[in-house]
Design a protein around this motif. Structure first.
Motif, PDB file in Angstrom:
ATOM      1  N   MET A 286      34.551  60.040  30.160  1.00  0.00           N
ATOM      2  CA  MET A 286      35.479  59.010  30.597  1.00  0.00           C
ATOM      3  C   MET A 286      34.715  57.950  31.384  1.00  0.00           C
ATOM      4  N   THR A 287      35.109  56.725  31.222  1.00  0.00           N
ATOM      5  CA  THR A 287      34.413  55.631  31.890  1.00  0.00           C
ATOM      6  C   THR A 287      34.755  55.601  33.377  1.00  0.00           C
ATOM      7  N   LYS A 288      33.795  55.148  34.143  1.00  0.00           N
ATOM      8  CA  LYS A 288      33.981  55.031  35.584  1.00  0.00           C
ATOM      9  C   LYS A 288      33.906  53.566  35.970  1.00  0.00           C
ATOM     10  N   ALA A 289      34.723  53.214  36.943  1.00  0.00           N
ATOM     11  CA  ALA A 289      34.750  51.826  37.407  1.00  0.00           C
ATOM     12  C   ALA A 289      34.867  51.820  38.920  1.00  0.00           C
ATOM     13  N   ARG A 290      34.552  50.695  39.507  1.00  0.00           N
ATOM     14  CA  ARG A 290      34.775  50.537  40.944  1.00  0.00           C
ATOM     15  C   ARG A 290      35.628  49.312  41.180  1.00  0.00           C
ATOM     16  N   ILE A 291      36.526  49.448  42.139  1.00  0.00           N
ATOM     17  CA  ILE A 291      37.448  48.378  42.507  1.00  0.00           C
ATOM     18  C   ILE A 291      37.044  47.920  43.902  1.00  0.00           C
ATOM     19  N   PHE A 292      36.771  46.639  44.036  1.00  0.00           N
ATOM     20  CA  PHE A 292      36.287  46.128  45.316  1.00  0.00           C
ATOM     21  C   PHE A 292      36.737  44.693  45.514  1.00  0.00           C
TER      22      PHE A 292
ATOM     23  N   ASP B 204      40.432  37.735  45.569  1.00  0.00           N
ATOM     24  CA  ASP B 204      40.856  38.643  44.511  1.00  0.00           C
ATOM     25  C   ASP B 204      40.113  39.968  44.583  1.00  0.00           C
ATOM     26  N   TRP B 205      40.684  40.981  43.962  1.00  0.00           N
ATOM     27  CA  TRP B 205      40.059  42.289  43.821  1.00  0.00           C
ATOM     28  C   TRP B 205      39.436  42.347  42.431  1.00  0.00           C
ATOM     29  N   HIS B 206      38.261  42.956  42.329  1.00  0.00           N
ATOM     30  CA  HIS B 206      37.536  43.014  41.064  1.00  0.00           C
ATOM     31  C   HIS B 206      37.379  44.459  40.608  1.00  0.00           C
ATOM     32  N   LEU B 207      37.417  44.639  39.287  1.00  0.00           N
ATOM     33  CA  LEU B 207      37.156  45.932  38.668  1.00  0.00           C
ATOM     34  C   LEU B 207      35.943  45.764  37.774  1.00  0.00           C
ATOM     35  N   THR B 208      34.873  46.492  38.071  1.00  0.00           N
ATOM     36  CA  THR B 208      33.666  46.461  37.252  1.00  0.00           C
ATOM     37  C   THR B 208      33.330  47.880  36.837  1.00  0.00           C
ATOM     38  N   PHE B 209      32.739  48.013  35.668  1.00  0.00           N
ATOM     39  CA  PHE B 209      32.387  49.324  35.138  1.00  0.00           C
ATOM     40  C   PHE B 209      30.984  49.715  35.569  1.00  0.00           C
ATOM     41  N   GLU B 210      30.815  50.993  35.844  1.00  0.00           N
ATOM     42  CA  GLU B 210      29.499  51.518  36.190  1.00  0.00           C
ATOM     43  C   GLU B 210      28.658  51.619  34.918  1.00  0.00           C
ATOM     44  N   PRO B 211      27.343  51.412  35.009  1.00  0.00           N
ATOM     45  CA  PRO B 211      26.507  51.499  33.814  1.00  0.00           C
ATOM     46  C   PRO B 211      26.433  52.933  33.283  1.00  0.00           C
ATOM     47  N   VAL B 212      26.527  53.056  31.970  1.00  0.00           N
ATOM     48  CA  VAL B 212      26.454  54.370  31.326  1.00  0.00           C
ATOM     49  C   VAL B 212      25.010  54.721  31.012  1.00  0.00           C
ATOM     50  N   SER B 213      24.237  53.734  30.582  1.00  0.00           N
ATOM     51  CA  SER B 213      22.835  53.968  30.261  1.00  0.00           C
ATOM     52  C   SER B 213      21.962  52.991  31.052  1.00  0.00           C
ATOM     53  N   ALA B 214      20.713  53.364  31.177  1.00  0.00           N
ATOM     54  CA  ALA B 214      19.775  52.512  31.916  1.00  0.00           C
ATOM     55  C   ALA B 214      19.391  51.300  31.070  1.00  0.00           C
TER      56      ALA B 214
ATOM     57  N   LEU C  30      36.781  42.255  35.695  1.00  0.00           N
ATOM     58  CA  LEU C  30      38.191  41.878  35.714  1.00  0.00           C
ATOM     59  C   LEU C  30      38.615  41.568  37.131  1.00  0.00           C
ATOM     60  N   SER C  31      39.432  40.551  37.321  1.00  0.00           N
ATOM     61  CA  SER C  31      39.920  40.219  38.658  1.00  0.00           C
ATOM     62  C   SER C  31      41.432  40.386  38.692  1.00  0.00           C
ATOM     63  N   PHE C  32      41.926  40.836  39.847  1.00  0.00           N
ATOM     64  CA  PHE C  32      43.340  41.104  40.068  1.00  0.00           C
ATOM     65  C   PHE C  32      43.752  40.502  41.398  1.00  0.00           C
ATOM     66  N   PRO C  33      45.002  40.063  41.519  1.00  0.00           N
ATOM     67  CA  PRO C  33      45.442  39.453  42.783  1.00  0.00           C
ATOM     68  C   PRO C  33      45.579  40.467  43.921  1.00  0.00           C
ATOM     69  N   THR C  34      45.855  41.745  43.589  1.00  0.00           N
ATOM     70  CA  THR C  34      46.019  42.773  44.625  1.00  0.00           C
ATOM     71  C   THR C  34      45.271  44.035  44.234  1.00  0.00           C
ATOM     72  N   LYS C  35      45.016  44.863  45.222  1.00  0.00           N
ATOM     73  CA  LYS C  35      44.368  46.148  44.978  1.00  0.00           C
ATOM     74  C   LYS C  35      45.269  47.048  44.144  1.00  0.00           C
TER      75      LYS C  35
ATOM     76  N   ASN D  95      43.490  54.839  31.695  1.00  0.00           N
ATOM     77  CA  ASN D  95      42.775  56.123  31.868  1.00  0.00           C
ATOM     78  C   ASN D  95      41.314  55.914  32.263  1.00  0.00           C
ATOM     79  N   ILE D  96      41.093  55.088  33.259  1.00  0.00           N
ATOM     80  CA  ILE D  96      39.756  54.803  33.767  1.00  0.00           C
ATOM     81  C   ILE D  96      39.615  55.469  35.132  1.00  0.00           C
ATOM     82  N   ASP D  97      38.569  56.290  35.287  1.00  0.00           N
ATOM     83  CA  ASP D  97      38.270  56.840  36.615  1.00  0.00           C
ATOM     84  C   ASP D  97      37.792  55.697  37.494  1.00  0.00           C
ATOM     85  N   TYR D  98      38.297  55.633  38.712  1.00  0.00           N
ATOM     86  CA  TYR D  98      37.946  54.503  39.568  1.00  0.00           C
ATOM     87  C   TYR D  98      37.637  54.973  40.982  1.00  0.00           C
ATOM     88  N   LEU D  99      36.912  54.135  41.675  1.00  0.00           N
ATOM     89  CA  LEU D  99      36.575  54.330  43.076  1.00  0.00           C
ATOM     90  C   LEU D  99      36.921  53.035  43.792  1.00  0.00           C
ATOM     91  N   VAL D 100      37.770  53.119  44.806  1.00  0.00           N
ATOM     92  CA  VAL D 100      38.169  51.927  45.563  1.00  0.00           C
ATOM     93  C   VAL D 100      37.249  51.797  46.763  1.00  0.00           C
TER      94      VAL D 100
END
Length: 103
Positions: free
Chosen positions: A1-7, A23-33, A54-59, A70-75
């Motif tokens: 499953m893909t991982k992302a961070r929200i910041f 804005d709050w941003h959602l970026t994906f973590e790198p899968v490969s180097a 991706l940018s969002f107006p709220t967290k 279905n994205i695993d995320y870390l805020v």
């Protein structure tokens, strides 16, 4: 499953305004180097999700999107800026602390 961070991104150091840091941003973590391309010498990767920001107006909107897709995320909580509000006339106050230099 893909991982992302929200910041919430920090303020640009070259500008005094905070328009791009609301804005709050959602970026994906790198899968490969990343690898060096042998022909051109540029850094490349087969992972195209690294290019998505991706940018969002709220967290809550960013979290709702991640859960819906279905994205695993870390805020990551933003650091609160301490504002030192003072008036220009404080520079000439008689109770002002001068500093560490000697007279």
């Amino acid at each position: 499953m893909t991982k992302a961070r929200i910041f919430k991104p920090s303020k640009n150091a070259m500008q005094s305004g905070q328009a791009t840091s609301q804005d709050w941003h959602l970026t994906f973590e790198p899968v490969s180097a990343r690898k060096i391309d042998p022909l051109m010498g540029h850094m490349s990767s087969a992972d195209t999700r690294q290019q998505i920001n991706l940018s969002f107006p709220t967290k809550e909107a960013a979290i709702a999107y991640a859960e819906r897709e279905n994205i695993d995320y870390l805020v990551m909580k933003p650091k609160e800026r301490k504002r030192n509000v003072k008036a220009y006339s404080d520079n000439f106050s008689t109770t002002r602390v001068e500093g560490n230099w000697t007279h």
